[in-house]
Design a protein around this motif. Structure first.
Motif, PDB file in Angstrom:
ATOM      1  N   ILE A  95      -4.222  -6.369   3.244  1.00 18.01           N
ATOM      2  CA  ILE A  95      -2.980  -6.276   3.088  1.00 18.01           C
ATOM      3  C   ILE A  95      -3.167  -6.528   4.974  1.00 18.01           C
ATOM      4  N   SER A  96      -3.244  -8.289   4.600  1.00 15.49           N
ATOM      5  CA  SER A  96      -3.228  -8.399   6.093  1.00 15.49           C
ATOM      6  C   SER A  96      -2.267  -8.130   6.972  1.00 15.49           C
ATOM      7  N   HIS A  97      -2.166  -8.158   8.443  1.00 21.31           N
ATOM      8  CA  HIS A  97      -0.689  -7.905   9.244  1.00 21.31           C
ATOM      9  C   HIS A  97      -0.405  -9.244  10.050  1.00 21.31           C
ATOM     10  N   LEU A  98       0.296  -9.103  10.209  1.00 21.18           N
ATOM     11  CA  LEU A  98       1.239 -10.399  10.671  1.00 21.18           C
ATOM     12  C   LEU A  98       0.789 -10.947  12.350  1.00 21.18           C
ATOM     13  N   SER A  99       0.882 -12.354  11.944  1.00 25.13           N
ATOM     14  CA  SER A  99       0.416 -12.727  13.716  1.00 25.13           C
ATOM     15  C   SER A  99       1.430 -11.373  14.772  1.00 25.13           C
ATOM     16  N   THR A 100       2.752 -11.508  14.660  1.00 30.01           N
ATOM     17  CA  THR A 100       3.490 -10.805  15.158  1.00 30.01           C
ATOM     18  C   THR A 100       3.174  -9.569  15.353  1.00 30.01           C
ATOM     19  N   THR A 101       2.333  -8.779  15.327  1.00 30.43           N
ATOM     20  CA  THR A 101       1.632  -7.128  15.237  1.00 30.43           C
ATOM     21  C   THR A 101       1.433  -7.376  16.659  1.00 30.43           C
ATOM     22  N   ASN A 102       1.572  -6.330  16.990  1.00 31.34           N
ATOM     23  CA  ASN A 102       0.992  -5.713  18.331  1.00 31.34           C
ATOM     24  C   ASN A 102      -0.365  -5.445  18.508  1.00 31.34           C
ATOM     25  N   ALA A 103      -1.680  -5.905  19.252  1.00 30.54           N
ATOM     26  CA  ALA A 103      -3.224  -5.843  19.037  1.00 30.54           C
ATOM     27  C   ALA A 103      -3.268  -4.018  18.997  1.00 30.54           C
ATOM     28  N   HIS A 104      -2.351  -2.745  19.567  1.00 28.81           N
ATOM     29  CA  HIS A 104      -2.662  -1.783  19.285  1.00 28.81           C
ATOM     30  C   HIS A 104      -2.317  -1.149  18.053  1.00 28.81           C
ATOM     31  N   PHE A 105      -1.095  -1.804  17.914  1.00 28.22           N
ATOM     32  CA  PHE A 105      -0.312  -0.797  16.384  1.00 28.22           C
ATOM     33  C   PHE A 105      -0.849  -1.377  15.181  1.00 28.22           C
ATOM     34  N   ARG A 106      -1.812  -2.786  14.868  1.00 25.20           N
ATOM     35  CA  ARG A 106      -2.531  -2.785  13.806  1.00 25.20           C
ATOM     36  C   ARG A 106      -3.053  -1.793  13.069  1.00 25.20           C
ATOM     37  N   HIS A 107      -2.703  -1.833  11.731  1.00 31.09           N
ATOM     38  CA  HIS A 107      -3.183  -1.169  10.559  1.00 31.09           C
ATOM     39  C   HIS A 107      -4.786  -1.728  10.174  1.00 31.09           C
ATOM     40  N   ASP A 108      -4.893  -1.110   9.575  1.00 22.41           N
ATOM     41  CA  ASP A 108      -6.402  -1.931   9.187  1.00 22.41           C
ATOM     42  C   ASP A 108      -6.570  -1.863   7.667  1.00 22.41           C
ATOM     43  N   GLU A 109      -6.889  -3.379   7.538  1.00 21.41           N
ATOM     44  CA  GLU A 109      -6.656  -3.864   6.422  1.00 21.41           C
ATOM     45  C   GLU A 109      -6.583  -3.843   5.693  1.00 21.41           C
ATOM     46  N   ARG A 110      -7.646  -3.194   5.042  1.00 16.86           N
ATOM     47  CA  ARG A 110      -8.657  -2.173   3.959  1.00 16.86           C
ATOM     48  C   ARG A 110      -8.592  -0.560   3.651  1.00 16.86           C
ATOM     49  N   ARG A 111      -7.932  -0.255   4.254  1.00 14.01           N
ATOM     50  CA  ARG A 111      -7.645   1.441   4.206  1.00 14.01           C
ATOM     51  C   ARG A 111      -7.532   1.326   2.650  1.00 14.01           C
ATOM     52  N   PRO A 112      -8.110   3.269   2.692  1.00 10.73           N
ATOM     53  CA  PRO A 112      -7.950   3.111   1.170  1.00 10.73           C
ATOM     54  C   PRO A 112      -6.220   3.593   1.435  1.00 10.73           C
ATOM     55  N   ARG A 113      -5.040   3.975   0.235  1.00 14.34           N
ATOM     56  CA  ARG A 113      -3.679   3.808  -0.052  1.00 14.34           C
ATOM     57  C   ARG A 113      -4.291   5.106  -0.743  1.00 14.34           C
ATOM     58  N   LYS A 114      -2.777   6.075  -0.124  1.00 15.80           N
ATOM     59  CA  LYS A 114      -2.483   7.009  -1.877  1.00 15.80           C
ATOM     60  C   LYS A 114      -1.477   6.647  -2.566  1.00 15.80           C
ATOM     61  N   LEU A 115      -1.848   6.077  -3.928  1.00 19.95           N
ATOM     62  CA  LEU A 115      -0.890   6.174  -4.866  1.00 19.95           C
ATOM     63  C   LEU A 115      -0.218   7.231  -5.745  1.00 19.95           C
ATOM     64  N   LEU A 116       1.217   7.182  -5.915  1.00 21.63           N
ATOM     65  CA  LEU A 116       1.978   8.353  -6.074  1.00 21.63           C
ATOM     66  C   LEU A 116       2.033   8.195  -7.950  1.00 21.63           C
ATOM     67  N   MET A 117       1.556   9.274  -7.812  1.00 25.07           N
ATOM     68  CA  MET A 117       2.178   9.618  -9.417  1.00 25.07           C
ATOM     69  C   MET A 117       2.149  10.784  -9.763  1.00 25.07           C
ATOM     70  N   HIS A 118       2.473  11.651 -11.103  1.00 21.39           N
ATOM     71  CA  HIS A 118       2.627  12.720 -11.526  1.00 21.39           C
ATOM     72  C   HIS A 118       1.236  13.741 -11.274  1.00 21.39           C
TER      73      HIS A 118
END
Length: 152
Positions: free
Chosen positions: A60-83
């Motif tokens: 999930i790539s960041h937008l060009s308008t995002t501040n460099a200090h607040f950018r997320h890691d593009e390939r970080r592990p993301r938690k999936l929510l299930m029962h």
């Protein structure tokens, strides 16, 4: 339902056995990027780690308008929510052997929450992939023949 991204290669490489719906835990900047359609699920898969389900290798790539200090890691592990029961069921099937958890698509549901279609899949052999290509080619030729005979 608004589609954000689809993993087209997964349908070619894997035989889909079961489908599940899962929510995704995201940061605010990631949701904004998803609304702009900046996601890629090409090599993504899911893994059960310490009893929790994680989406790995999704970009999930960041937008060009995002501040460099607040950018997320593009390939970080993301938690999936299930029962819990669903996760335990998946763990039992995956640990039995030969099955993989892959993500087919990511979308916004009616309540504007990001969801993904998680699939229990089995890898195809090379001859199965060739068969899929032959079937797709035959379908295209049949459609073209029907179109010619009807005069469209």
């Amino acid at each position: 339902m608004k589609l954000i991204a689809r993993n087209k290669k997964a349908l070619f490489d894997y035989e889909i056995l079961e489908k599940f719906e899962a929510g995704i835990e995201l940061k605010g900047s990631e949701v904004v990027a998803l609304r702009a359609g900046r996601a890629n699920l090409k090599d993504s898969f899911a893994r059960i780690i310490k009893g929790e389900l994680f989406l790995l290798n999704a970009h999930i790539s960041h937008l060009s308008t995002t501040n460099a200090h607040f950018r997320h890691d593009e390939r970080r592990p993301r938690k999936l929510l299930m029962h819990r029961k669903q996760i335990d069921k998946l763990f039992g099937k995956v640990s039995l052997g030969g099955l993989t958890l892959i993500v087919l698509d990511m979308y916004f549901n009616a309540k504007n929450r990001v969801k993904c279609t998680l699939c229990l899949a089995k890898g195809k052999q090379l001859h199965d992939k060739r068969e899929t290509l032959k079937k797709k080619q035959a379908d295209l030729e049949a459609r073209a023949a029907i179109k010619r005979t009807r005069g469209y």
